[in-house]
Design a protein around this motif. Structure first.
Motif, PDB file in Angstrom:
ATOM      1  N   PRO A  82       0.821  -1.223   0.000  1.00 59.67           N
ATOM      2  CA  PRO A  82       0.000   0.000   0.000  1.00 59.67           C
ATOM      3  C   PRO A  82       0.855   1.273   0.000  1.00 59.67           C
ATOM      4  O   PRO A  82       0.322   2.366  -0.250  1.00 59.67           O
ATOM      5  CB  PRO A  82      -0.805  -0.116   1.302  1.00 59.67           C
ATOM      6  CG  PRO A  82      -0.044  -1.067   2.158  1.00 59.67           C
ATOM      7  CD  PRO A  82       0.701  -1.989   1.242  1.00 59.67           C
ATOM      8  N   ASP A  83       2.141   1.139   0.278  1.00 55.24           N
ATOM      9  CA  ASP A  83       3.015   2.313   0.275  1.00 55.24           C
ATOM     10  C   ASP A  83       3.579   2.616  -1.112  1.00 55.24           C
ATOM     11  O   ASP A  83       4.396   3.516  -1.270  1.00 55.24           O
ATOM     12  CB  ASP A  83       4.175   2.110   1.254  1.00 55.24           C
ATOM     13  CG  ASP A  83       3.669   2.003   2.688  1.00 55.24           C
ATOM     14  OD1 ASP A  83       2.622   2.627   2.971  1.00 55.24           O
ATOM     15  OD2 ASP A  83       4.296   1.300   3.491  1.00 55.24           O
ATOM     16  N   VAL A  84       3.165   1.833  -2.091  1.00 54.75           N
ATOM     17  CA  VAL A  84       3.607   2.089  -3.464  1.00 54.75           C
ATOM     18  C   VAL A  84       2.373   2.360  -4.313  1.00 54.75           C
ATOM     19  O   VAL A  84       1.371   1.640  -4.217  1.00 54.75           O
ATOM     20  CB  VAL A  84       4.368   0.873  -4.045  1.00 54.75           C
ATOM     21  CG1 VAL A  84       4.837   1.183  -5.467  1.00 54.75           C
ATOM     22  CG2 VAL A  84       5.539   0.494  -3.161  1.00 54.75           C
ATOM     23  N   ALA A  94      -0.736  -5.092 -14.693  1.00 54.49           N
ATOM     24  CA  ALA A  94       0.555  -5.653 -15.125  1.00 54.49           C
ATOM     25  C   ALA A  94       1.711  -4.957 -14.412  1.00 54.49           C
ATOM     26  O   ALA A  94       2.726  -5.583 -14.107  1.00 54.49           O
ATOM     27  CB  ALA A  94       0.718  -5.517 -16.638  1.00 54.49           C
ATOM     28  N   ASP A  95       1.549  -3.664 -14.121  1.00 60.22           N
ATOM     29  CA  ASP A  95       2.638  -2.935 -13.469  1.00 60.22           C
ATOM     30  C   ASP A  95       2.967  -3.498 -12.092  1.00 60.22           C
ATOM     31  O   ASP A  95       4.051  -3.279 -11.566  1.00 60.22           O
ATOM     32  CB  ASP A  95       2.271  -1.453 -13.320  1.00 60.22           C
ATOM     33  CG  ASP A  95       2.328  -0.727 -14.658  1.00 60.22           C
ATOM     34  OD1 ASP A  95       2.968  -1.265 -15.581  1.00 60.22           O
ATOM     35  OD2 ASP A  95       1.729   0.353 -14.766  1.00 60.22           O
ATOM     36  N   ARG A  96       2.008  -4.184 -11.494  1.00 57.93           N
ATOM     37  CA  ARG A  96       2.253  -4.751 -10.166  1.00 57.93           C
ATOM     38  C   ARG A  96       3.080  -6.034 -10.233  1.00 57.93           C
ATOM     39  O   ARG A  96       3.573  -6.509  -9.216  1.00 57.93           O
ATOM     40  CB  ARG A  96       0.924  -5.086  -9.481  1.00 57.93           C
ATOM     41  CG  ARG A  96       0.135  -3.872  -9.063  1.00 57.93           C
ATOM     42  CD  ARG A  96      -1.090  -4.294  -8.281  1.00 57.93           C
ATOM     43  NE  ARG A  96      -1.919  -3.133  -7.977  1.00 57.93           N
ATOM     44  CZ  ARG A  96      -1.795  -2.390  -6.877  1.00 57.93           C
ATOM     45  NH1 ARG A  96      -0.884  -2.698  -5.981  1.00 57.93           N
ATOM     46  NH2 ARG A  96      -2.572  -1.353  -6.680  1.00 57.93           N
ATOM     47  N   LYS A 105      13.377  -4.974  -3.593  1.00 56.75           N
ATOM     48  CA  LYS A 105      14.076  -3.693  -3.705  1.00 56.75           C
ATOM     49  C   LYS A 105      13.079  -2.542  -3.720  1.00 56.75           C
ATOM     50  O   LYS A 105      13.306  -1.497  -3.118  1.00 56.75           O
ATOM     51  CB  LYS A 105      14.939  -3.651  -4.980  1.00 56.75           C
ATOM     52  CG  LYS A 105      15.917  -4.803  -5.133  1.00 56.75           C
ATOM     53  CD  LYS A 105      16.846  -4.939  -3.949  1.00 56.75           C
ATOM     54  CE  LYS A 105      17.755  -6.142  -4.098  1.00 56.75           C
ATOM     55  NZ  LYS A 105      18.413  -6.496  -2.840  1.00 56.75           N
ATOM     56  N   LEU A 106      11.965  -2.746  -4.426  1.00 56.31           N
ATOM     57  CA  LEU A 106      10.958  -1.692  -4.529  1.00 56.31           C
ATOM     58  C   LEU A 106      10.359  -1.389  -3.156  1.00 56.31           C
ATOM     59  O   LEU A 106      10.191  -0.225  -2.775  1.00 56.31           O
ATOM     60  CB  LEU A 106       9.868  -2.131  -5.506  1.00 56.31           C
ATOM     61  CG  LEU A 106       8.967  -1.018  -6.043  1.00 56.31           C
ATOM     62  CD1 LEU A 106       9.745  -0.120  -6.998  1.00 56.31           C
ATOM     63  CD2 LEU A 106       7.759  -1.594  -6.752  1.00 56.31           C
ATOM     64  N   GLY A 119       4.994  12.066   3.835  1.00 59.69           N
ATOM     65  CA  GLY A 119       3.763  12.362   3.111  1.00 59.69           C
ATOM     66  C   GLY A 119       3.838  12.033   1.628  1.00 59.69           C
ATOM     67  O   GLY A 119       2.816  12.022   0.941  1.00 59.69           O
ATOM     68  N   VAL A 120       5.056  11.751   1.144  1.00 58.18           N
ATOM     69  CA  VAL A 120       5.217  11.418  -0.276  1.00 58.18           C
ATOM     70  C   VAL A 120       5.444   9.910  -0.392  1.00 58.18           C
ATOM     71  O   VAL A 120       6.076   9.299   0.455  1.00 58.18           O
ATOM     72  CB  VAL A 120       6.419  12.188  -0.868  1.00 58.18           C
ATOM     73  CG1 VAL A 120       6.712  11.746  -2.288  1.00 58.18           C
ATOM     74  CG2 VAL A 120       6.142  13.675  -0.810  1.00 58.18           C
ATOM     75  N   LYS A 121       4.883   9.321  -1.445  1.00 61.32           N
ATOM     76  CA  LYS A 121       5.078   7.883  -1.655  1.00 61.32           C
ATOM     77  C   LYS A 121       5.808   7.608  -2.960  1.00 61.32           C
ATOM     78  O   LYS A 121       5.911   8.479  -3.828  1.00 61.32           O
ATOM     79  CB  LYS A 121       3.713   7.180  -1.685  1.00 61.32           C
ATOM     80  CG  LYS A 121       3.065   7.046  -0.321  1.00 61.32           C
ATOM     81  CD  LYS A 121       1.812   6.214  -0.407  1.00 61.32           C
ATOM     82  CE  LYS A 121       1.150   6.087   0.950  1.00 61.32           C
ATOM     83  NZ  LYS A 121      -0.051   5.230   0.882  1.00 61.32           N
ATOM     84  N   LEU A 122       6.262   6.388  -3.066  1.00 59.59           N
ATOM     85  CA  LEU A 122       6.892   5.922  -4.292  1.00 59.59           C
ATOM     86  C   LEU A 122       5.800   5.606  -5.313  1.00 59.59           C
ATOM     87  O   LEU A 122       4.753   5.046  -4.961  1.00 59.59           O
ATOM     88  CB  LEU A 122       7.725   4.680  -3.982  1.00 59.59           C
ATOM     89  CG  LEU A 122       8.376   3.943  -5.139  1.00 59.59           C
ATOM     90  CD1 LEU A 122       9.357   4.856  -5.861  1.00 59.59           C
ATOM     91  CD2 LEU A 122       9.106   2.701  -4.624  1.00 59.59           C
ATOM     92  N   ARG A 123       6.034   5.954  -6.566  1.00 59.53           N
ATOM     93  CA  ARG A 123       5.029   5.694  -7.598  1.00 59.53           C
ATOM     94  C   ARG A 123       5.686   4.959  -8.765  1.00 59.53           C
ATOM     95  O   ARG A 123       6.774   5.335  -9.211  1.00 59.53           O
ATOM     96  CB  ARG A 123       4.454   7.039  -8.065  1.00 59.53           C
ATOM     97  CG  ARG A 123       3.490   6.985  -9.225  1.00 59.53           C
ATOM     98  CD  ARG A 123       2.823   8.351  -9.377  1.00 59.53           C
ATOM     99  NE  ARG A 123       2.042   8.462 -10.589  1.00 59.53           N
ATOM    100  CZ  ARG A 123       2.514   8.936 -11.755  1.00 59.53           C
ATOM    101  NH1 ARG A 123       3.764   9.343 -11.833  1.00 59.53           N
ATOM    102  NH2 ARG A 123       1.727   9.012 -12.800  1.00 59.53           N
ATOM    103  N   VAL A 124       5.031   3.902  -9.233  1.00 58.77           N
ATOM    104  CA  VAL A 124       5.555   3.105 -10.353  1.00 58.77           C
ATOM    105  C   VAL A 124       4.759   3.446 -11.604  1.00 58.77           C
ATOM    106  O   VAL A 124       3.539   3.287 -11.628  1.00 58.77           O
ATOM    107  CB  VAL A 124       5.445   1.594 -10.044  1.00 58.77           C
ATOM    108  CG1 VAL A 124       5.821   0.770 -11.274  1.00 58.77           C
ATOM    109  CG2 VAL A 124       6.329   1.222  -8.868  1.00 58.77           C
TER     110      VAL A 124
END
Ligand SMILES: *[C@@H]1O[C@H](CO)[C@@H](O)[C@H](O)[C@H]1NC(C)=O
Ligand SMILES: *[C@@H]1O[C@H](CO)[C@@H](O)[C@H](O)[C@H]1NC(C)=O
Ligand SMILES: *[C@@H]1O[C@H](CO)[C@@H](O)[C@H](O)[C@H]1NC(C)=O
Length: 417
Positions: A82-84, A94-96, A105-106, A119-124
């Protein structure tokens, strides 16, 4: 004369077996990945490490597209962290999908991103690609690459985001465009080969007097149940334990458990070798040179047969009925005179990382001779790895890395995504 033959053997072995001798790590050789005190952002168009993506020093070569229909599709695992945030513009999730290493690593990067910018998250924005949007041989087709941004899409953050990705352990990070950072990882197979093979400390070996002993308690001179030849045979013998090729009593590692119909369960790391045969386990021709071969534990599938120890120093073929993965503490790689041993009732090789048991056995011949002559074979060093393994690895690195192992051609600027 004898010495020069030995030396020749030693060097040839080192050439062939550079990878056999890796310890059960991960951990070793990753020291430089520990976060330095000051983090330097990557420069635009910089990549780290500073070699081409698909070379040995980075993510390694591509191994072919994975499609939903291919056998290797099961190598991909969905990431529901949930943090991505996943852009998923294809609307197929498919991106998951990604390899386990890429996922690890992600997820680790996701934590550093939140720590760096609360407050900022990682986005793929791009993960596994099944639609052919990338250049040929892209690691996106294998679930080994992701394109990332931050959730606030603040482009000023991307240079530092790239640095965090390097620190998170991605095998290659490229500040590819002002709009995203490209990261990729080695294939699971090549990582398994590098992380060596071990048993958990509490697995049991069989002693001559009928009792059992935990692998971690083995001492030089103990004689344990093993296969009688360097090739597998139906006969079992008691073989002298020489030394640990790897000894990491506190390491936490992922182990494969192979459950057999006979009830014995073998537990070992992914790259450790097991003797298996395909097909009908009760057919008389199944055992012996023709039938048995060695295989990485991670490649063993239900239905294949392994050798279990029966009464009267005989082995029996027993089908694998299930395979599980579990994390356990303590990792040990015992070397016996015969190069194999029965662990928890199942015959396994002492070797790992190269699916050629007899070659590995040959490479360790000088060490066995040394032990035979002097009764001494040394013991693992401070990092858990045996000195002989260390020397083999060192020679192998010097000679091998620059001659044989560069399919992608180190130094060619290969900066596609
Ligand atoms: C078997 O041998 C081991 C050491 O070699 C010893 O510790 C153990 O007590 C023995 N067990 C029996 C039942 O004799
Ligand atoms: C092997 O694993 C199965 C399933 O977990 C278990 O029922 C069985 O007792 C195990 N066998 C041994 C010898 O521990
Ligand atoms: C396996 O081999 C045995 C012995 O040759 C034979 O009796 C049995 O029918 C075979 N089973 C299968 C499923 O082919």
């Amino acid at each position: 004369m004898r010495l020069s033959v030995l030396l020749g053997l030693f060097i040839v072995c080192a050439l062939l077996l550079a990878t056999v001798t890796e310890g059960c790590g991960p951990g070793r050789g990753h020291g430089r990945r520990r976060p330095p005190k000051k983090l330097t952002p990557l420069a635009y168009k910089q990549f780290s490490p500073n070699v081409a993506e698909k070379t040995l020093g980075a993510s390694g070569r591509h191994e072919g597209k994975i499609t939903r229909n291919s056998e290797r599709f099961k190598e991909l695992t969905p990431n529901y962290n949930p943090d991505v945030i996943f852009k998923d513009e294809e609307n197929t999730a498919a991106d998951r999908l990604m390899t386990q290493r890429c996922k690890d690593k992600l997820n680790s990067l996701a934590i550093s991103v939140m720590n760096m910018w609360p407050g900022v998250k990682l986005r793929v924005t791009e993960g596994w690609d099944e639609d052919g949007h990338h250049s040929q041989d892209s690691l996106h087709y294998e679930g080994r690459a992701v394109d990332i941004t931050t959730s606030d899409r603040d482009r000023n953050k991307y240079a530092m985001l790239a640095r965090l990705a390097v620190e998170a352990g991605f095998d290659w990070v490229y500040y590819e465009s002002k709009a995203h950072v490209h990261c990729s990882v080695k294939s699971e197979h090549s990582v398994a080969a590098k992380t060596g093979g071990c048993f958990p400390g509490r697995s049991l070996v069989h002693l001559e007097n009928g009792s059992r002993k935990a692998v971690r308690d083995l001492q030089p001179g103990d004689r344990v149940l093993a296969s009688s030849g360097s090739e597998v045979s139906e006969e079992l013998v008691y073989s002298e334990f020489i030394t640990f090729l790897d000894w990491e009593p506190t390491a936490r590692k992922q182990f494969y458990i192979l459950g057999t119909e006979a009830g014995a369960n073998l537990t070992l790391t992914a790259a450790h070798l097991v003797f298996v045969t395909e097909g009908n386990c009760s057919a008389p021709s199944a055992v012996g040179k023709a039938g048995m071969r060695t295989m990485y534990a991670s490649a063993v599938r239900p239905g294949q047969c392994v050798l279990t120890a029966g009464p009267g120093l005989r082995t029996h073929l027993s089908p694998i009925t299930w395979v599980q993965i579990r994390v356990d503490t303590g990792a040990f790689a015992p070397l016996t005179h015969h190069g194999s041993l029965v662990v928890d009732g199942v015959l396994a090789s002492c070797y790992a990382a190269m699916d050629q048991h007899h070659l590995a056995h040959w490479a360790f011949e000088p060490l066995r001779l040394l032990y035979g002559w002097t009764g001494w074979a040394g013991s693992p060093q401070g990092d858990g790895l045996h000195w002989y393994s260390w020397v083999l690895r060192w020679i192998g690195t010097i000679l091998l890395d620059h001659t044989h192992f560069h399919p992608g051609g180190l130094g060619t600027r290969d900066t596609e995504s």
